[in-house]
Scaffold this motif. Structure first.
Motif, PDB file in Angstrom:
ATOM      1  N   ASP A  13       0.817  -1.218   0.000  1.00 18.56           N
ATOM      2  CA  ASP A  13       0.000   0.000   0.000  1.00 18.56           C
ATOM      3  C   ASP A  13       0.850   1.267   0.000  1.00 18.56           C
ATOM      4  O   ASP A  13       0.358   2.338  -0.332  1.00 18.56           O
ATOM      5  N   TYR A  14       2.110   1.159   0.364  1.00 16.42           N
ATOM      6  CA  TYR A  14       2.998   2.319   0.408  1.00 16.42           C
ATOM      7  C   TYR A  14       3.731   2.561  -0.904  1.00 16.42           C
ATOM      8  O   TYR A  14       4.435   3.555  -1.051  1.00 16.42           O
ATOM      9  N   LEU A  15       3.559   1.659  -1.853  1.00 17.53           N
ATOM     10  CA  LEU A  15       4.165   1.826  -3.175  1.00 17.53           C
ATOM     11  C   LEU A  15       3.284   2.705  -4.054  1.00 17.53           C
ATOM     12  O   LEU A  15       2.072   2.808  -3.818  1.00 17.53           O
ATOM     13  N   PRO A  16       3.858   3.303  -5.091  1.00 18.67           N
ATOM     14  CA  PRO A  16       3.019   4.034  -6.046  1.00 18.67           C
ATOM     15  C   PRO A  16       1.960   3.106  -6.644  1.00 18.67           C
ATOM     16  O   PRO A  16       2.218   1.913  -6.849  1.00 18.67           O
ATOM     17  N   VAL A  24       6.985  -4.390  -7.154  1.00 15.73           N
ATOM     18  CA  VAL A  24       8.389  -4.161  -7.497  1.00 15.73           C
ATOM     19  C   VAL A  24       8.558  -2.757  -8.070  1.00 15.73           C
ATOM     20  O   VAL A  24       7.803  -2.341  -8.938  1.00 15.73           O
ATOM     21  N   LEU A  25       9.565  -2.072  -7.579  1.00 13.87           N
ATOM     22  CA  LEU A  25       9.860  -0.720  -8.038  1.00 13.87           C
ATOM     23  C   LEU A  25      11.355  -0.624  -8.315  1.00 13.87           C
ATOM     24  O   LEU A  25      12.178  -0.994  -7.471  1.00 13.87           O
ATOM     25  N   GLU A  26      11.695  -0.189  -9.510  1.00  8.23           N
ATOM     26  CA  GLU A  26      13.095   0.051  -9.841  1.00  8.23           C
ATOM     27  C   GLU A  26      13.425   1.470  -9.373  1.00  8.23           C
ATOM     28  O   GLU A  26      12.717   2.408  -9.714  1.00  8.23           O
ATOM     29  N   LEU A  27      14.486   1.605  -8.591  1.00 11.29           N
ATOM     30  CA  LEU A  27      14.872   2.899  -8.039  1.00 11.29           C
ATOM     31  C   LEU A  27      16.274   3.280  -8.484  1.00 11.29           C
ATOM     32  O   LEU A  27      17.147   2.421  -8.625  1.00 11.29           O
ATOM     33  N   ASP A  28      16.473   4.564  -8.634  1.00 14.75           N
ATOM     34  CA  ASP A  28      17.798   5.122  -8.870  1.00 14.75           C
ATOM     35  C   ASP A  28      18.190   5.812  -7.572  1.00 14.75           C
ATOM     36  O   ASP A  28      17.546   6.794  -7.175  1.00 14.75           O
ATOM     37  N   VAL A  29      19.182   5.277  -6.869  1.00 15.49           N
ATOM     38  CA  VAL A  29      19.572   5.810  -5.562  1.00 15.49           C
ATOM     39  C   VAL A  29      21.040   6.210  -5.566  1.00 15.49           C
ATOM     40  O   VAL A  29      21.836   5.719  -6.371  1.00 15.49           O
ATOM     41  N   ALA A  30      21.396   7.078  -4.644  1.00 13.30           N
ATOM     42  CA  ALA A  30      22.791   7.482  -4.479  1.00 13.30           C
ATOM     43  C   ALA A  30      23.604   6.294  -3.960  1.00 13.30           C
ATOM     44  O   ALA A  30      23.102   5.499  -3.159  1.00 13.30           O
ATOM     45  N   PRO A  31      24.842   6.152  -4.387  1.00 12.32           N
ATOM     46  CA  PRO A  31      25.667   5.024  -3.935  1.00 12.32           C
ATOM     47  C   PRO A  31      25.866   4.967  -2.422  1.00 12.32           C
ATOM     48  O   PRO A  31      26.084   3.895  -1.872  1.00 12.32           O
ATOM     49  N   ASP A  32      25.766   6.112  -1.751  1.00 13.39           N
ATOM     50  CA  ASP A  32      25.952   6.117  -0.298  1.00 13.39           C
ATOM     51  C   ASP A  32      24.637   6.097   0.481  1.00 13.39           C
ATOM     52  O   ASP A  32      24.635   6.245   1.701  1.00 13.39           O
ATOM     53  N   ALA A  33      23.513   5.874  -0.204  1.00 17.48           N
ATOM     54  CA  ALA A  33      22.202   5.837   0.466  1.00 17.48           C
ATOM     55  C   ALA A  33      22.078   4.576   1.319  1.00 17.48           C
ATOM     56  O   ALA A  33      22.357   3.470   0.864  1.00 17.48           O
ATOM     57  N   THR A  34      21.652   4.770   2.555  1.00 14.44           N
ATOM     58  CA  THR A  34      21.442   3.632   3.452  1.00 14.44           C
ATOM     59  C   THR A  34      20.033   3.081   3.255  1.00 14.44           C
ATOM     60  O   THR A  34      19.180   3.720   2.637  1.00 14.44           O
ATOM     61  N   SER A  36      17.701   2.871   5.465  1.00 16.83           N
ATOM     62  CA  SER A  36      16.757   3.807   6.085  1.00 16.83           C
ATOM     63  C   SER A  36      16.468   4.998   5.184  1.00 16.83           C
ATOM     64  O   SER A  36      15.328   5.443   5.082  1.00 16.83           O
ATOM     65  N   GLN A  37      17.490   5.506   4.526  1.00 21.89           N
ATOM     66  CA  GLN A  37      17.294   6.643   3.623  1.00 21.89           C
ATOM     67  C   GLN A  37      16.490   6.254   2.385  1.00 21.89           C
ATOM     68  O   GLN A  37      15.704   7.055   1.874  1.00 21.89           O
ATOM     69  N   ILE A  38      16.655   5.053   1.920  1.00 19.32           N
ATOM     70  CA  ILE A  38      15.920   4.594   0.736  1.00 19.32           C
ATOM     71  C   ILE A  38      14.437   4.444   1.040  1.00 19.32           C
ATOM     72  O   ILE A  38      13.583   4.831   0.245  1.00 19.32           O
ATOM     73  N   ILE A  39      14.105   3.901   2.215  1.00 24.69           N
ATOM     74  CA  ILE A  39      12.687   3.646   2.506  1.00 24.69           C
ATOM     75  C   ILE A  39      11.972   4.861   3.108  1.00 24.69           C
ATOM     76  O   ILE A  39      10.751   4.914   3.076  1.00 24.69           O
ATOM     77  N   GLU A  40      12.714   5.822   3.624  1.00 26.07           N
ATOM     78  CA  GLU A  40      12.105   6.981   4.290  1.00 26.07           C
ATOM     79  C   GLU A  40      11.059   7.703   3.439  1.00 26.07           C
ATOM     80  O   GLU A  40       9.972   8.018   3.942  1.00 26.07           O
ATOM     81  N   PRO A  41      11.295   7.965   2.146  1.00 19.33           N
ATOM     82  CA  PRO A  41      10.285   8.688   1.362  1.00 19.33           C
ATOM     83  C   PRO A  41       8.949   7.951   1.208  1.00 19.33           C
ATOM     84  O   PRO A  41       7.945   8.563   0.867  1.00 19.33           O
ATOM     85  N   TYR A  42       8.927   6.663   1.486  1.00 24.80           N
ATOM     86  CA  TYR A  42       7.693   5.888   1.306  1.00 24.80           C
ATOM     87  C   TYR A  42       6.818   5.890   2.552  1.00 24.80           C
ATOM     88  O   TYR A  42       5.701   5.375   2.526  1.00 24.80           O
ATOM     89  N   GLY A  43       7.301   6.462   3.639  1.00 26.70           N
ATOM     90  CA  GLY A  43       6.480   6.626   4.839  1.00 26.70           C
ATOM     91  C   GLY A  43       6.108   5.332   5.533  1.00 26.70           C
ATOM     92  O   GLY A  43       5.058   5.253   6.176  1.00 26.70           O
ATOM     93  N   LEU A  44       6.969   4.322   5.446  1.00 25.32           N
ATOM     94  CA  LEU A  44       6.668   3.058   6.112  1.00 25.32           C
ATOM     95  C   LEU A  44       6.764   3.227   7.624  1.00 25.32           C
ATOM     96  O   LEU A  44       7.781   3.714   8.125  1.00 25.32           O
TER      97      LEU A  44
END
Length: 84
Positions: A13-16, A24-34, A36-44
């Protein structure tokens, strides 16, 4: 860098809306993203982030604030699941 992000059970329910069917969601993330930082925008809600795996390997809660991923990794998260 690109990673695959998967949420299971009630966490989908937290996915687009457009990817909830596949979870499944393909993400482009910063190489130093943890994690916690990756999931934070999804409001879990933290209490629902129970089982966290990178490429099928369990990541302990205390490591989620510092653990980073590599190109092509799969980050999968499950909520606590009750059953009987």
């Amino acid at each position: 860098m690109k990673i695959t992000f998967k949420l299971f059970a009630s966490l989908t329910d937290y996915l687009p809306v457009e990817v909830r069917y596949t979870n499944v969601l393909e993400l482009d993330v910063a190489p130093d993203a943890t994690i916690s930082q990756i999931i934070e925008p999804y409001g879990l809600p933290p209490k629902l982030v129970h089982l966290v795996l990178i490429n099928g390997k369990y990541i302990e809660p205390e490591k989620r604030l510092t653990q980073t991923l590599a190109e092509g990794d799969v980050l999968a998260i499950w909520p606590p699941i009750a059953g009987g």
